[in-house]
Motif scaffolding. Structure first.
Motif, PDB file in Angstrom:
ATOM      1  N   PRO A 181       0.804  -1.226   0.000  1.00  0.00           N
ATOM      2  CA  PRO A 181       0.000   0.000   0.000  1.00  0.00           C
ATOM      3  C   PRO A 181       0.836   1.273   0.000  1.00  0.00           C
ATOM      4  N   TYR A 182       2.161   1.136   0.004  1.00  0.00           N
ATOM      5  CA  TYR A 182       3.042   2.306   0.115  1.00  0.00           C
ATOM      6  C   TYR A 182       4.361   1.986  -0.577  1.00  0.00           C
ATOM      7  N   LYS A 183       4.940   2.979  -1.242  1.00  0.00           N
ATOM      8  CA  LYS A 183       6.183   2.774  -1.984  1.00  0.00           C
ATOM      9  C   LYS A 183       7.430   3.190  -1.210  1.00  0.00           C
ATOM     10  N   GLY A 184       7.237   3.702   0.008  1.00  0.00           N
ATOM     11  CA  GLY A 184       8.379   4.040   0.845  1.00  0.00           C
ATOM     12  C   GLY A 184       8.803   2.847   1.695  1.00  0.00           C
ATOM     13  N   SER A 185       9.839   3.031   2.482  1.00  0.00           N
ATOM     14  CA  SER A 185      10.406   1.927   3.248  1.00  0.00           C
ATOM     15  C   SER A 185       9.597   1.608   4.500  1.00  0.00           C
ATOM     16  N   TYR A 186       9.497   0.317   4.779  1.00  0.00           N
ATOM     17  CA  TYR A 186       8.922  -0.174   6.029  1.00  0.00           C
ATOM     18  C   TYR A 186      10.067  -0.540   6.970  1.00  0.00           C
ATOM     19  N   PHE A 187       9.993  -0.048   8.215  1.00  0.00           N
ATOM     20  CA  PHE A 187      11.040  -0.331   9.191  1.00  0.00           C
ATOM     21  C   PHE A 187      10.643  -1.402  10.190  1.00  0.00           C
ATOM     22  N   GLY A 188       9.367  -1.796  10.192  1.00  0.00           N
ATOM     23  CA  GLY A 188       8.946  -2.792  11.158  1.00  0.00           C
ATOM     24  C   GLY A 188       7.685  -3.500  10.736  1.00  0.00           C
ATOM     25  N   ALA A 189       7.468  -4.673  11.339  1.00  0.00           N
ATOM     26  CA  ALA A 189       6.254  -5.457  11.120  1.00  0.00           C
ATOM     27  C   ALA A 189       5.886  -6.103  12.440  1.00  0.00           C
ATOM     28  N   LEU A 190       4.602  -6.083  12.760  1.00  0.00           N
ATOM     29  CA  LEU A 190       4.120  -6.649  14.020  1.00  0.00           C
ATOM     30  C   LEU A 190       2.908  -7.512  13.744  1.00  0.00           C
ATOM     31  N   ALA A 191       2.969  -8.755  14.178  1.00  0.00           N
ATOM     32  CA  ALA A 191       1.843  -9.671  14.036  1.00  0.00           C
ATOM     33  C   ALA A 191       1.182  -9.869  15.392  1.00  0.00           C
ATOM     34  N   ARG A 192      -0.141  -9.784  15.411  1.00  0.00           N
ATOM     35  CA  ARG A 192      -0.931 -10.005  16.620  1.00  0.00           C
ATOM     36  C   ARG A 192      -1.745 -11.279  16.442  1.00  0.00           C
ATOM     37  N   GLU A 193      -1.384 -12.297  17.232  1.00  0.00           N
ATOM     38  CA  GLU A 193      -2.067 -13.586  17.132  1.00  0.00           C
ATOM     39  C   GLU A 193      -2.016 -14.072  15.680  1.00  0.00           C
ATOM     40  N   ALA A 194      -3.128 -14.609  15.177  1.00  0.00           N
ATOM     41  CA  ALA A 194      -3.152 -15.108  13.797  1.00  0.00           C
ATOM     42  C   ALA A 194      -4.005 -14.225  12.905  1.00  0.00           C
ATOM     43  N   LYS A 195      -4.318 -12.995  13.373  1.00  0.00           N
ATOM     44  CA  LYS A 195      -5.266 -12.178  12.633  1.00  0.00           C
ATOM     45  C   LYS A 195      -4.674 -10.855  12.174  1.00  0.00           C
ATOM     46  N   ASP A 196      -4.331  -9.989  13.113  1.00  0.00           N
ATOM     47  CA  ASP A 196      -3.889  -8.643  12.767  1.00  0.00           C
ATOM     48  C   ASP A 196      -2.414  -8.590  12.422  1.00  0.00           C
ATOM     49  N   ASN A 219       4.015   6.372   8.111  1.00  0.00           N
ATOM     50  CA  ASN A 219       3.086   5.468   7.432  1.00  0.00           C
ATOM     51  C   ASN A 219       2.926   4.163   8.212  1.00  0.00           C
ATOM     52  N   ALA A 220       1.674   3.812   8.463  1.00  0.00           N
ATOM     53  CA  ALA A 220       1.353   2.562   9.149  1.00  0.00           C
ATOM     54  C   ALA A 220       0.094   1.975   8.532  1.00  0.00           C
ATOM     55  N   PHE A 221       0.064   0.652   8.405  1.00  0.00           N
ATOM     56  CA  PHE A 221      -1.052  -0.044   7.771  1.00  0.00           C
ATOM     57  C   PHE A 221      -1.379  -1.300   8.565  1.00  0.00           C
ATOM     58  N   ARG A 222      -2.668  -1.669   8.526  1.00  0.00           N
ATOM     59  CA  ARG A 222      -3.147  -2.848   9.237  1.00  0.00           C
ATOM     60  C   ARG A 222      -3.853  -3.771   8.256  1.00  0.00           C
ATOM     61  N   SER A 223      -3.582  -5.079   8.411  1.00  0.00           N
ATOM     62  CA  SER A 223      -4.246  -6.090   7.596  1.00  0.00           C
ATOM     63  C   SER A 223      -4.867  -7.135   8.500  1.00  0.00           C
ATOM     64  N   THR A 224      -6.064  -7.578   8.144  1.00  0.00           N
ATOM     65  CA  THR A 224      -6.715  -8.649   8.891  1.00  0.00           C
ATOM     66  C   THR A 224      -6.803  -9.933   8.067  1.00  0.00           C
ATOM     67  N   GLY A 249      -2.154  -9.818   4.818  1.00  0.00           N
ATOM     68  CA  GLY A 249      -1.506  -9.010   3.807  1.00  0.00           C
ATOM     69  C   GLY A 249      -2.189  -8.943   2.468  1.00  0.00           C
ATOM     70  N   SER A 250      -3.374  -9.532   2.327  1.00  0.00           N
ATOM     71  CA  SER A 250      -4.086  -9.440   1.052  1.00  0.00           C
ATOM     72  C   SER A 250      -4.675  -8.052   0.831  1.00  0.00           C
ATOM     73  N   SER A 251      -5.076  -7.393   1.912  1.00  0.00           N
ATOM     74  CA  SER A 251      -5.585  -6.027   1.822  1.00  0.00           C
ATOM     75  C   SER A 251      -5.125  -5.256   3.055  1.00  0.00           C
ATOM     76  N   TRP A 252      -5.113  -3.901   2.910  1.00  0.00           N
ATOM     77  CA  TRP A 252      -4.550  -3.063   3.964  1.00  0.00           C
ATOM     78  C   TRP A 252      -5.437  -1.858   4.247  1.00  0.00           C
ATOM     79  N   THR A 253      -5.449  -1.432   5.512  1.00  0.00           N
ATOM     80  CA  THR A 253      -6.108  -0.201   5.935  1.00  0.00           C
ATOM     81  C   THR A 253      -5.056   0.748   6.486  1.00  0.00           C
TER      82      THR A 253
END
Length: 368
Positions: free
Chosen positions: A242-257, A266-271, A274-278
């Motif tokens: 969803p963004y063309k700039g650099s990502y410095f981190g990734a955080l997974a919450r359980e098996a969903k978020d 820039n921050a994005f959330r997927s449920t 990673g198929s879609s992002w908010t």
């Protein structure tokens, strides 16, 4: 430590005057071969990452420093480490077994919750392994295209840092780093193997973060690079970013978020892995550099303006946590007793949520 050439010459003249040949000084040890120096003021040391090992907290940082706390982050003890390179990330797969990665292509392992560490890999060994796989097997079309990169690794030496590490279980792990560096283990790190062929990264973009969510493994990196594996980290495919700039981190919450975050706030959330992002609206354009789970419904981030930001699962915006003085925060975790502990370039900071705004809990802190 720099060599004082005047002292060396003077010492040599004394030896020659005694009628004995001058002995040459041994070459200095490389930082990835030299134990970490003793730090006299742990409370002021630069720390870059923190993780929980059961009830213990373990933080890593400059010059091979590892510090641990057994009293909820109030006091800290320096651990024994065999390297003096900067350590960038620490990860525990259980209350006793964990890994740290960092500059010089270093990977360390602990089996006693961070008290003692052994080196499993450094950049010289990594380059040798890459050459052995890609240069010596250049007859294999699948490996031939990576032979130039492997040769370059040997030429440049141990100058490539690892930025992140994750383990799917006690045996299977993945470490990622600069210029597309990626190594995998299937035996808890006894053997590490270069697996550059497992992902599409022809420009050798930096790989800044790796996270496991459910059965998937996600790599996030430079220039919007996002890669996903559905086989435990053996093979990765690009996924839409969803963004063309650099990502410095990734955080997974359980098996969903799943959260990805980085440059310019820039921050994005997927449920859906990673198929879609908010997109999450941040109150600042400062780059986000760390995140952790705060409660069942909230996530907390730090940014390069020194702010601590809270995001609720039910909202698409981040807001500044009240009552926290800005500082050069680098990572954050929540202790078993409910306190927050942040690492920074000036030492660890412990925050008791109930003291931040009188007797009321910090917004977003209550578990629901």
């Amino acid at each position: 430590m720099p060599i004082n050439f005047h002292s060396v010459i003077f010492a040599g003249l004394l030896v020659l005057a005694a009628g004995m040949p001058a002995a040459s000084a041994p070459p200095p040890q490389a930082a990835w071969e030299r134990p970490a120096p003793v730090v006299s003021r742990l409370g002021k040391a630069a720390l870059l990452s923190i993780a929980a090992a059961g009830k213990r907290l373990v933080a890593v940082g400059e010059r091979g420093l590892v510090a641990y706390s057994d009293d909820d982050g109030r006091t800290w003890t320096q651990a024994r480490t065999p390297v003096s390179v900067t350590l960038t990330r620490v990860f525990f797969v259980s209350s006793s077994t964990g890994w740290a990665v960092g500059h010089g292509g270093v990977i360390l392992r602990t089996n006693d919750a961070g008290t003692n560490w052994v080196k499993q890999l450094d950049g010289i060994q990594a380059a040798r392994l890459a050459a052995g796989k890609y240069v010596e097997n250049a007859h294999d079309p699948a490996l031939r295209r990576l032979a130039p990169a492997a040769s370059q690794l040997q030429i440049e030496g141990a100058d490539k840092p690892f930025f992140d590490i994750v383990f799917v279980d006690a045996d299977r792990g993945l470490a990622v780093g600069a210029y597309g560096l990626v190594f995998r283990t299937e035996d808890g790190g006894r053997r590490w193997e270069p697996v550059l062929e497992s992902l599409e990264n022809p420009r050798g973009l930096h790989l800044y973060a790796v996270a496991r969510i459910g059965t998937a493994v996600i790599i996030a990196g430079e220039q919007g690079l996002l890669l996903k594996s559905t086989d435990g980290g053996r093979q990765f495919e690009p996924i839409p970013s969803p963004y063309k700039g650099s990502y410095f981190g990734a955080l997974a919450r359980e098996a969903k978020d799943l959260y990805i975050f980085g440059l310019r706030g820039n921050a994005f959330r997927s449920t859906d892995q990673g198929s879609s992002w908010t997109r999450l609206q941040a109150p600042s354009s400062a780059s986000l550099n760390s995140a952790t789970t705060l409660s069942d419904t909230s996530t907390v981030f730090t940014n390069q303006e020194g702010q601590v930001l809270i995001g609720r699962a039910s909202a698409n915006s981040l807001r500044v946590a009240p009552g926290i003085a800005p500082a050069a925060y680098t990572a954050i975790t929540r202790t078993a007793a409910g306190a927050w502990v942040l690492t920074s370039l000036r030492g660890p900071v412990r925050l008791d949520p109930t003291s931040l705004s009188g007797t009321a809990p910090l917004p977003g802190d209550a578990t629901k």
